[in-house]
Enzyme design. Structure first.
Site, short mmCIF file in Angstrom:
data_model
loop_
_atom_site.label_atom_id
_atom_site.label_comp_id
_atom_site.label_asym_id
_atom_site.label_seq_id
_atom_site.Cartn_x
_atom_site.Cartn_y
_atom_site.Cartn_z
CG ASP A 91 -4.87 1.57 3.08
OD1 ASP A 91 -4.31 2.69 2.75
OD2 ASP A 91 -4.72 1.25 4.43
CG ASP A 98 -12.83 -0.42 17.07
OD1 ASP A 98 -12.09 -1.18 17.76
OD2 ASP A 98 -13.60 -0.75 16.27
#
Length: 558
Positions: A160, A313
């Site tokens: 990214d 997460d």
């Protein structure tokens, strides 16, 4: 003010400067100044203001402070019970050797004479990164060097990066490993929507991922050992109810400075006690976002990656745990990683790690309560133990009790705090944390004051997450240095220190430090409870960290 009062003030000041032949002590100076203030207050006419303050102190301030002390003591006991419980479970696992290899089947995988390498499952290795100039070669190289049949592994670099130079460097690194025969894919997307969660979600949409059964994830600063997959994947292959195998982080720069030593103590407790106890007690704990291997089917059944918070997460782990999947923590499998070595980077990281769980709790608590097929004990564990006690109450009580309420009580002799709450409870909590890193136990005092300073930012972040305001979705990638400091001259570092000093000043820490300093001085002079022994070092820590004299100074031409 009356003339007689002015003469009294002058006489007091003159006597304080000439009554002794030696230099006045700190206690004497502060005492004299305070007497002047008392005379000034007493010299005022009997106004309603003075009486109003007396009434406010007696009927509002003191009762509120006593209530705050009671609440903080209750929260302290919550944290103590949680820490002791985790420590006892971990001790039980060690004494009775309740290791995953003794509980679950984990026979090594070998090539079959007929099937050959097909006996190994297809594994996808994901490496998300964002402008990771200092560490991209280390992470990609380590992933490519893992031992696994070449036709049964796909390495996916999700880049990214917004810096054109870094994008080109990462792409060339992938091309180099591809020429060496590695099945590596360099993937980019048009935007950074969802940050890391968005990148992982897009990464799983490629057609070649459909052939994979498991997915290993590593952040850009993580360097798995060559045998990582050989030691983790068999647990998933032989135990179909296991969704996640989490390894332990090992820090390559733990000895870089005092700040990294303090972080190592906290992180070691997290892995050796918190993760170990969760794995042993209920096969559930928070996924650390990296250095773990997931069963792809479990990710899909849990709803996939979601970017509603900055802790994608933990979000996935909670949903998978409620769906009935089991997690296993392998403490003897370690993956090299890097700790934030600048105070600025550490503050950003801790904001995300504290704000995200609080915000997730706000969004998921009703889902947990209403989840079907989940036992009440599991719901209680997730809500109280996993979220409230460890990720909300612990941050609140550390800052509010030890950095606000106890120092404030110095000015209110009517408010007493029991010795067990002042000494025994925090000492026990500290020792439980410190025992996870025996080599640094001599630094425990520094760790205490350091954690109390950081509790200011964690407490603020928790409030932002619970109220869902301000910087709730702020995501600033933790800065990694890699080998930067080994290649930069000391002259360059000094130059940056001279010209960037204003950027290192943190007013919030300085203000709290000055407040604690006033409290410590007053306690030293007028009280006999010895609170200043703790409050004064804490004030010094706040001021030092407020001026940025902690951590590593990055060379200016980095």
């Amino acid at each position: 003010m009356e003339k007689g009062t002015c003469i009294t003030f002058l006489a007091l000041l003159l006597s304080s400067s000439s009554s002794a032949n030696h230099e006045p002590t700190l206690r004497a100076v502060v005492s004299q100044l305070y007497q002047v203030l008392l005379l000034s207050w007493a010299a005022l006419p009997e106004l309603p203001l003075r009486e109003l303050w007396r009434q406010f102190r007696a009927w509002v301030a003191v009762p509120l402070l006593r209530l705050a002390v009671f609440v903080c003591l209750a929260m302290s006991m919550m944290v103590l019970v949680e820490k002791v419980a985790m420590a006892l479970i971990t001790l039980y696992a060690k004494v009775f050797r309740r290791r995953p290899v003794r509980i679950y089947k984990c026979d090594p995988l070998t090539e079959d004479e007929e099937m050959g390498s097909l006996a190994y499952p297809m594994v996808l290795v994901q490496i998300p990164m964002y402008n990771e100039k200092e560490v991209y070669q280390l992470s990609i190289g380590a992933a490519c060097n893992m031992v696994w049949p070449r036709d049964r592994i796909i390495i996916q670099v999700l880049d990214d990066s917004t810096d054109p130079l870094i994008k080109e460097l990462v792409k060339k690194e992938c091309e180099m490993w591809s020429e060496r025969g590695k099945n590596i894919r360099y993937e980019r997307r048009a935007n950074r929507i969802g940050y890391k969660a968005g990148a992982l979600k897009v990464g799983m949409r490629y057609s070649y991922v459909e052939s994979c059964e498991y997915i290993a994830m590593f952040d850009a600063d993580f360097q798995p050992a060559p045998d990582f997959l050989l030691r983790t994947v068999p647990l998933l292959v032989h135990n179909p109810k296991i969704a996640l195998v989490q390894s332990r982080w090992k820090f390559v720069n733990a000895s870089e400075c005092l700040m990294t030593r303090m972080q190592e103590m906290s992180m070691n407790f997290h892995f050796k006690v918190e993760q170990e106890s969760g794995s042993t007690a209920c096969a559930f704990f928070g996924y650390n976002g990296t250095a773990g291997v997931w069963r792809i089917r479990a990710i899909h059944e849990a709803g996939g990656w979601q970017d509603r918070t900055t802790v994608e997460d933990m979000d996935l782990a909670v949903r998978a745990g409620l769906a009935g999947w089991k997690f296993v923590y392998l403490g003897d499998v370690k993956v090299n990683s890097e700790l934030p070595s600048t105070f600025k980077a550490y503050r950003y990281q801790q904001h995300r790690w504290s704000c995200g769980p609080a915000n997730l709790f706000r969004k998921i608590v009703l889902n947990v309560l209403m989840a079907k097929g989940v036992s009440m004990s599991m719901k209680f564990y997730v809500i109280y133990n996993f979220f409230v006690a460890r990720r909300i109450v612990s941050h609140f009580v550390t800052f509010s009790f030890y950095c606000v309420i106890i120092p404030l009580s110095i000015f209110f002799p009517e408010v007493t705090i029991p010795r067990w709450g002042l000494i025994y409870v925090p000492t026990t909590i500290t020792l439980i944390n410190a025992v996870a890193t025996p080599s640094s136990i001599h630094l425990v005092i520094f760790w205490v004051v350091f954690e109390n300073v950081m509790s200011l930012h964690r407490c603020k972040a928790v409030l932002i997450g619970l109220l869902e305001t301000g910087r709730v979705n702020e995501w600033i990638v933790t800065e990694k240095l890699g080998d930067t400091l080994k290649t930069k001259s000391n002259t360059s570092a000094t130059r940056r220190f001279r010209f960037k000093i204003k950027e290192r000043v943190n007013l919030l820490e300085i203000m709290v430090g000055m407040y604690l300093l006033v409290c410590a001085c007053y306690d030293y002079v007028y009280r006999d409870d010895l609170y200043f022994i703790f409050v004064f070092p804490q004030s010094v820590a706040f001021i030092i960290m407020g001026f940025g004299y902690i951590g590593t100074i990055i060379p200016g031409d980095k």
